[in-house]
Design an enzyme around this catalytic site. Sequence first.
Site, mmCIF file in Angstrom:
data_model
loop_
_atom_site.group_PDB
_atom_site.id
_atom_site.type_symbol
_atom_site.label_atom_id
_atom_site.label_comp_id
_atom_site.label_asym_id
_atom_site.label_seq_id
_atom_site.Cartn_x
_atom_site.Cartn_y
_atom_site.Cartn_z
ATOM 1 N N ARG A 1 8.460 1.786 -1.557
ATOM 2 C CA ARG A 1 7.271 2.602 -1.299
ATOM 3 C C ARG A 1 7.001 3.558 -2.453
ATOM 4 N NH1 ARG A 1 6.980 5.777 4.321
ATOM 5 N NH2 ARG A 1 8.528 7.083 3.280
ATOM 6 N N LYS B 1 2.835 8.368 -0.664
ATOM 7 C CA LYS B 1 3.384 9.706 -0.427
ATOM 8 C C LYS B 1 3.140 10.615 -1.634
ATOM 9 C CE LYS B 1 6.915 10.711 2.114
ATOM 10 N NZ LYS B 1 6.255 11.210 3.353
#
Length: 317
Positions: free
Chosen positions: A63, A164
């Site tokens: 990620r 993020k």
Amino acid sequence: MYIMKCSNGGEFSQGHLTPYRNIELSPSAGVLNYGQGLFEGLKAYRTEDDRFLLFRPEENALRMQMGAERMLMPSPSTQQFLDAVKQTVLANKRWIPPPGKGTLYVRPLLIGSGPVLGVAPAAEYTFLVFAAPVGIYHKGPKGLNLYVEDQLHRATPGGTGGVKSITNYSPAYLAQQQARAKGFSDVLFLDSVTGKYIEELIACNIFVLKGNVLATPAVHGTILPGITRKSIITIALDFGYQVEERVIPVEDLLEADEAFCTGTAVVVTPIGAATYQGKRVEYNTGKGTLFHKLRETLTGIQTGRLEDKKGWTMEIN
């Protein structure tokens, strides 16, 4: 903490452990001026037989790589990421709480540390990992008291809501502060295009249950692909529930039998009530609920109490 650097256009080389300390940045660092930064969050668990486990850390590495591509940043390889996390946890293992008392929260951080005054990627990047012991995020049987925010938004299509980025969080502070001033514990945001569909809380994903159907907002660029979210979908399918990833009208939330949120910090936390435009609904948060069953299974795997048949945990020593 662990620290590693690379120049723009280069690749990260060998990093090293160093005592936890302040870091020095130029006032013109890219992260300070233009918000070029990402972070991850994962936990280290101490088992009853005093082993140390990580939960799906390779998913965090992947990620971060996805986020780095969106933010035009170099990223550590999966192996570099895992090595850094393992070294940091082992160097801080005395701070991992006993089973049932908490976990060691691990924060990998990737920032544009090089100076840049033009609106452009930084010239140098720093990857670091630090950790801190944490307790249980939410205590008590009642669950979260949500305020459904219909004026301010967390993310927009084409933006960075699906990664993020450090820039995702402080814009939500105002909505959070306003909600807490009214007695709510957290905020649920709606989509920014129509204002009709639920998306996320400030820092976690949401699920709603109606009958045997468990639904969660589909990942489509504004929804963060949570690792706990992904795991809960798998466990719920194993339990025989029908799981739908789709757009969810706010009316579905108000008519749900049960609702809960998922994330590294919150794990699986029940939603006790939700309020939208003055209408308040309450949900069952007792021991017979699906959330309780899912939480017990997930935390059992994470802490080594249950057999890990999926290969999700990584033992470090």
